[in-house]
Write a protein that holds these residues in place. Structure first.
Motif, PDB file in Angstrom:
ATOM      1  N   UNK B  31      -8.675   2.606  -4.834  1.00 58.37           N
ATOM      2  CA  UNK B  31      -7.704   2.259  -3.800  1.00 58.37           C
ATOM      3  C   UNK B  31      -7.184   3.480  -3.072  1.00 58.37           C
ATOM      4  N   UNK B  33      -4.428   4.432   0.398  1.00 58.03           N
ATOM      5  CA  UNK B  33      -3.391   3.878   1.259  1.00 58.03           C
ATOM      6  C   UNK B  33      -2.994   4.902   2.326  1.00 58.03           C
ATOM      7  N   UNK B  35       0.492   5.412   4.698  1.00 52.77           N
ATOM      8  CA  UNK B  35       1.850   4.996   5.011  1.00 52.77           C
ATOM      9  C   UNK B  35       2.403   5.881   6.115  1.00 52.77           C
ATOM     10  N   UNK B  43       8.999   3.905   3.218  1.00 53.07           N
ATOM     11  CA  UNK B  43       7.560   3.977   3.451  1.00 53.07           C
ATOM     12  C   UNK B  43       7.049   2.614   3.867  1.00 53.07           C
ATOM     13  N   UNK B  45       3.518   0.491   4.874  1.00 50.25           N
ATOM     14  CA  UNK B  45       2.073   0.535   4.718  1.00 50.25           C
ATOM     15  C   UNK B  45       1.378   0.250   6.047  1.00 50.25           C
ATOM     16  N   UNK B  48      -4.785  -0.171   4.018  1.00 45.54           N
ATOM     17  CA  UNK B  48      -5.199  -0.043   2.622  1.00 45.54           C
ATOM     18  C   UNK B  48      -6.714  -0.191   2.548  1.00 45.54           C
ATOM     19  N   UNK B  56      -7.855  -3.336   4.473  1.00 48.21           N
ATOM     20  CA  UNK B  56      -6.925  -4.429   4.734  1.00 48.21           C
ATOM     21  C   UNK B  56      -5.777  -3.878   5.568  1.00 48.21           C
ATOM     22  N   UNK B  90       1.828   9.634   5.099  1.00 48.42           N
ATOM     23  CA  UNK B  90       1.531   9.885   3.691  1.00 48.42           C
ATOM     24  C   UNK B  90       0.302   9.094   3.266  1.00 48.42           C
ATOM     25  N   UNK B  96      -7.067   0.296  -9.463  1.00 49.95           N
ATOM     26  CA  UNK B  96      -6.564  -1.077  -9.571  1.00 49.95           C
ATOM     27  C   UNK B  96      -5.900  -1.298 -10.914  1.00 49.95           C
ATOM     28  N   UNK B 103       0.196  -0.693 -10.831  1.00 49.17           N
ATOM     29  CA  UNK B 103      -0.562   0.500 -10.485  1.00 49.17           C
ATOM     30  C   UNK B 103       0.368   1.685 -10.301  1.00 49.17           C
ATOM     31  N   UNK B 105       0.625   4.994  -7.928  1.00 52.24           N
ATOM     32  CA  UNK B 105       0.060   5.650  -6.759  1.00 52.24           C
ATOM     33  C   UNK B 105       0.319   7.143  -6.836  1.00 52.24           C
ATOM     34  N   UNK B 107       0.401  10.473  -4.437  1.00 51.47           N
ATOM     35  CA  UNK B 107       0.584  10.762  -3.024  1.00 51.47           C
ATOM     36  C   UNK B 107       0.162  12.178  -2.669  1.00 51.47           C
TER      37      UNK B 107
END
Lengths: 111, 116
Positions: B31, B33, B35, B43, B45, B48, B56, B90, B96, B103, B105, B107
């Motif tokens: 995954x 992302x 932001x 933050x 989104x 993704x 997505x 960011x 997953x 999860x 994350x 950064x």
């Protein structure tokens, strides 16, 4: 996904315990809660994560009541270096991108 | 130590320019992302990706596109930069979550973009 609300700012003194509460009234059954810490000019950093009851690690505790509509990050005996912005995140276990961050709480620790 | 790097810490661009923000992670995470972070808004989104070439839309995808040609790299593209895209961007990555778990994350340091 649950909207999250947290205080804009908090002040504390070195050595005190600090509790920051995040409200997430519409949290769903499969949502989990995570707290992140962010210093200026850095990305957020994971602090702690939980689903219900109490979770504790070496830096913080997370309290989640039975109804899960709020969560409280507890920082024991804060120091000046704990001055940062703290974000709560509600995320879905069903989908990695179904998530919402709070707007952050700016914690200032004074000597 | 896990690492997410972003191509630039600061960028200044002009309105209408095409802007590329690059993110690389070395943790073999599926995954990734993007932001944006604005004062008082936390933050939000943008996009993704859960696999190479897969994406997505997040909460605010308008004016942005993304590209993920390799697992470790996720690019954010501003097709025609506008002043309201001035922000901190960011990037993050994660594995997953296991069944019944959330999860974590990781950064990057962020890219502060100024569009004039």
């Amino acid at each position: 996904l649950a909207k999250t609300t947290q205080p804009i700012s908090m002040d504390s003194y070195e050595g005190q315990e600090v509790n920051i509460t995040c409200s997430h009234n519409n949290i769903a059954t499969n949502d989990y809660i995570t707290w992140y810490q962010q210093f200026p000019s850095q990305g957020p950093r994971f602090i702690i994560q939980g689903y219900k009851t109490k979770v504790k690690n070496e830096v913080a505790s997370l309290f989640i009541p039975a109804d899960r509509k709020s969560s409280t990050l507890s920082l024991p005996r804060v120091s000046l270096s704990d001055t940062a912005v703290y974000y709560c995140l509600v995320g879905s276990m069903d989908s990695s991108y179904k998530l919402i961050f709070g707007s952050g709480t700016r914690l200032l620790v004074r000597p | 130590d896990v690492k997410v790097t972003q191509s630039s810490r600061y960028l200044v661009k002009r309105t209408g320019e095409k802007v590329f923000l690059e993110c690389v992670q070395d943790m073999d995470h599926e995954n990734m992302f993007w932001y944006r972070q604005d004062p008082g808004l936390g933050l939000r989104l943008i996009y993704f990706s859960y696999d190479v070439k897969m994406k997505e839309k997040g909460d605010i995808p308008e004016g942005y596109s993304v590209s993920r040609e390799k697992k470790e790299r996720f690019s954010l593209i501003l097709e025609s930069a506008s002043t309201n895209q001035t922000s901190m961007y960011l990037c993050a990555s994660s594995k997953p979550g296991l069944a019944g778990g959330g999860e974590t994350q990781y950064f990057g340091p962020g890219t502060r973009l100024l569009v004039l």
